[in-house]
Write an enzyme that holds these catalytic residues in place. Structure first.
Site, mmCIF file in Angstrom:
data_model
loop_
_atom_site.group_PDB
_atom_site.id
_atom_site.type_symbol
_atom_site.label_atom_id
_atom_site.label_comp_id
_atom_site.label_asym_id
_atom_site.label_seq_id
_atom_site.Cartn_x
_atom_site.Cartn_y
_atom_site.Cartn_z
ATOM 1 N N LYS A 13 0.836 -1.220 0.000
ATOM 2 C CA LYS A 13 0.000 0.000 0.000
ATOM 3 C C LYS A 13 0.864 1.261 0.000
ATOM 4 O O LYS A 13 0.627 2.183 -0.755
ATOM 5 C CB LYS A 13 -0.867 0.092 1.266
ATOM 6 C CG LYS A 13 -1.890 -0.958 1.459
ATOM 7 C CD LYS A 13 -2.781 -0.623 2.647
ATOM 8 C CE LYS A 13 -2.054 -0.530 3.965
ATOM 9 N NZ LYS A 13 -1.672 -1.803 4.571
ATOM 10 N N ARG A 88 -9.273 1.478 8.561
ATOM 11 C CA ARG A 88 -8.952 0.062 8.724
ATOM 12 C C ARG A 88 -10.111 -0.690 9.370
ATOM 13 O O ARG A 88 -10.059 -1.907 9.481
ATOM 14 C CB ARG A 88 -7.729 -0.082 9.624
ATOM 15 C CG ARG A 88 -6.395 -0.260 8.893
ATOM 16 C CD ARG A 88 -5.330 -0.269 9.948
ATOM 17 N NE ARG A 88 -4.095 -0.901 9.638
ATOM 18 C CZ ARG A 88 -3.003 -0.276 9.205
ATOM 19 N NH1 ARG A 88 -3.054 1.005 8.930
ATOM 20 N NH2 ARG A 88 -1.866 -0.914 9.045
ATOM 21 N N ARG A 127 11.790 -7.120 5.699
ATOM 22 C CA ARG A 127 11.676 -5.700 5.365
ATOM 23 C C ARG A 127 12.603 -4.839 6.236
ATOM 24 O O ARG A 127 12.730 -5.059 7.430
ATOM 25 C CB ARG A 127 10.221 -5.275 5.583
ATOM 26 C CG ARG A 127 9.867 -3.972 4.942
ATOM 27 C CD ARG A 127 8.399 -3.911 4.671
ATOM 28 N NE ARG A 127 7.644 -3.494 5.837
ATOM 29 C CZ ARG A 127 6.403 -3.021 5.766
ATOM 30 N NH1 ARG A 127 5.801 -2.922 4.595
ATOM 31 N NH2 ARG A 127 5.757 -2.679 6.851
ATOM 32 N N ARG A 160 11.567 -2.666 11.647
ATOM 33 C CA ARG A 160 10.537 -2.127 12.535
ATOM 34 C C ARG A 160 10.068 -3.222 13.479
ATOM 35 O O ARG A 160 9.929 -4.365 13.066
ATOM 36 C CB ARG A 160 9.351 -1.610 11.705
ATOM 37 C CG ARG A 160 9.569 -0.210 11.168
ATOM 38 C CD ARG A 160 8.571 0.164 10.114
ATOM 39 N NE ARG A 160 7.238 -0.392 10.302
ATOM 40 C CZ ARG A 160 6.237 -0.215 9.457
ATOM 41 N NH1 ARG A 160 6.413 0.518 8.375
ATOM 42 N NH2 ARG A 160 5.053 -0.743 9.676
ATOM 43 N N ARG A 171 -0.980 -9.141 13.404
ATOM 44 C CA ARG A 171 -1.571 -8.047 12.621
ATOM 45 C C ARG A 171 -2.497 -8.587 11.538
ATOM 46 O O ARG A 171 -3.538 -8.011 11.245
ATOM 47 C CB ARG A 171 -0.457 -7.186 11.981
ATOM 48 C CG ARG A 171 0.304 -6.371 12.998
ATOM 49 C CD ARG A 171 1.482 -5.674 12.364
ATOM 50 N NE ARG A 171 1.067 -4.536 11.544
ATOM 51 C CZ ARG A 171 1.890 -3.891 10.730
ATOM 52 N NH1 ARG A 171 3.144 -4.256 10.604
ATOM 53 N NH2 ARG A 171 1.463 -2.866 10.034
#
Ligand code: AMP
Length: 219
Positions: A13, A88, A127, A160, A171
């Protein structure tokens, strides 16, 4: 053009929002980035949001809704925008509908990036992010030129805390539980476009443009 990008964490996104923003001159609003900045700056919103982000859970609707509503009440409120990471939940979508109504703004479309869970886990655990300029990399698919260093601003890259596997799975659980109602909400309004989020970045970008073109053919 006023676009919302919806999709699981790690579906791309943010990447697509940045491209749409740059190429179509849309203001990019990313609630994840705004919240992380608030945490770094230790603002009241940052203090409220931090424990939820660390646990991989959604920040309460009222906190995020107020943060977004405030952005749209300002004199420099965007006319054309692409927003990723918000809404969300159905409650957030309803709050955002109200904000947009108050500002006499109509949405152009809601783009749902579809990527399955195992692919998301593969992507996110590799990531790397730059804490300074927010560029993102991937150990396998998009490594920085120099390991661990941001190509753009040469700062040290970080993983992160919300990109660890157990946090990612958590999540995804919340994502599925929350987005069903949200997707149905925009489907009812005739605004939803489903796009595969798997493949090269430019190909996904082209699919988005194609989808938007079909939705509003030239008169
Ligand atoms: P993101 O960078 O969009 O993946 O967001 C990172 C984290 O910020 C999420 O896991 C949530 O904890 C929080 N967050 C971002 N946007 C929202 C939102 N619209 N509602 C609730 N929490 C959010």
């Amino acid at each position: 053009m006023r676009l919302i990008l919806v999709g699981p964490p790690g579906s791309g996104k943010g990447t697509q929002a940045k491209l749409l923003s740059k190429r179509l001159q849309l203001v990019h609003i990313g609630t994840g980035d705004i919240l992380r900045e608030a945490i770094r700056e230790k603002t009241p919103i940052g203090r409220k949001a931090e424990p939820y982000i660390l646990m991989g859970q959604l920040v309460p609707d009222d906190v995020v809704n107020e943060m977004v509503a405030e952005r749209f009440r300002r004199d420099d409120r965007p006319d054309d925008f692409v927003i990723d990471g918000y809404p969300r939940t159905l409650a957030q979508a309803e709050s955002f509908d109200q904000v947009l109504r108050q500002q006499f703004l109509d949405l152009t479309g809601v783009l749902l990036l579809c990527v399955d869970d195992d692919e998301i886990v593969r992507r996110m655990t590799g990531r790397l992010s730059c804490p300074v300029c927010k560029s993102t990399y991937h150990q396998v698919s998009k490594p920085p030129k120099e390991p661990g260093i941001c190509d753009v601003c040469q700062n040290r890259l970080i993983q992160r805390s919300d990109d660890r596997e157990e946090t990612v799975r958590e999540r995804l659980k919340y994502y599925h539980a929350n987005t069903e109602g949200l997707i149905a909400h925009y489907q009812k309004q005739g605004l939803l476009h489903q796009i595969s989020g798997v493949g090269p970045i430019e190909q996904i970008y082209d699919s988005i443009l194609q989808e938007l073109k079909q939705a509003s053919p030239p008169c």
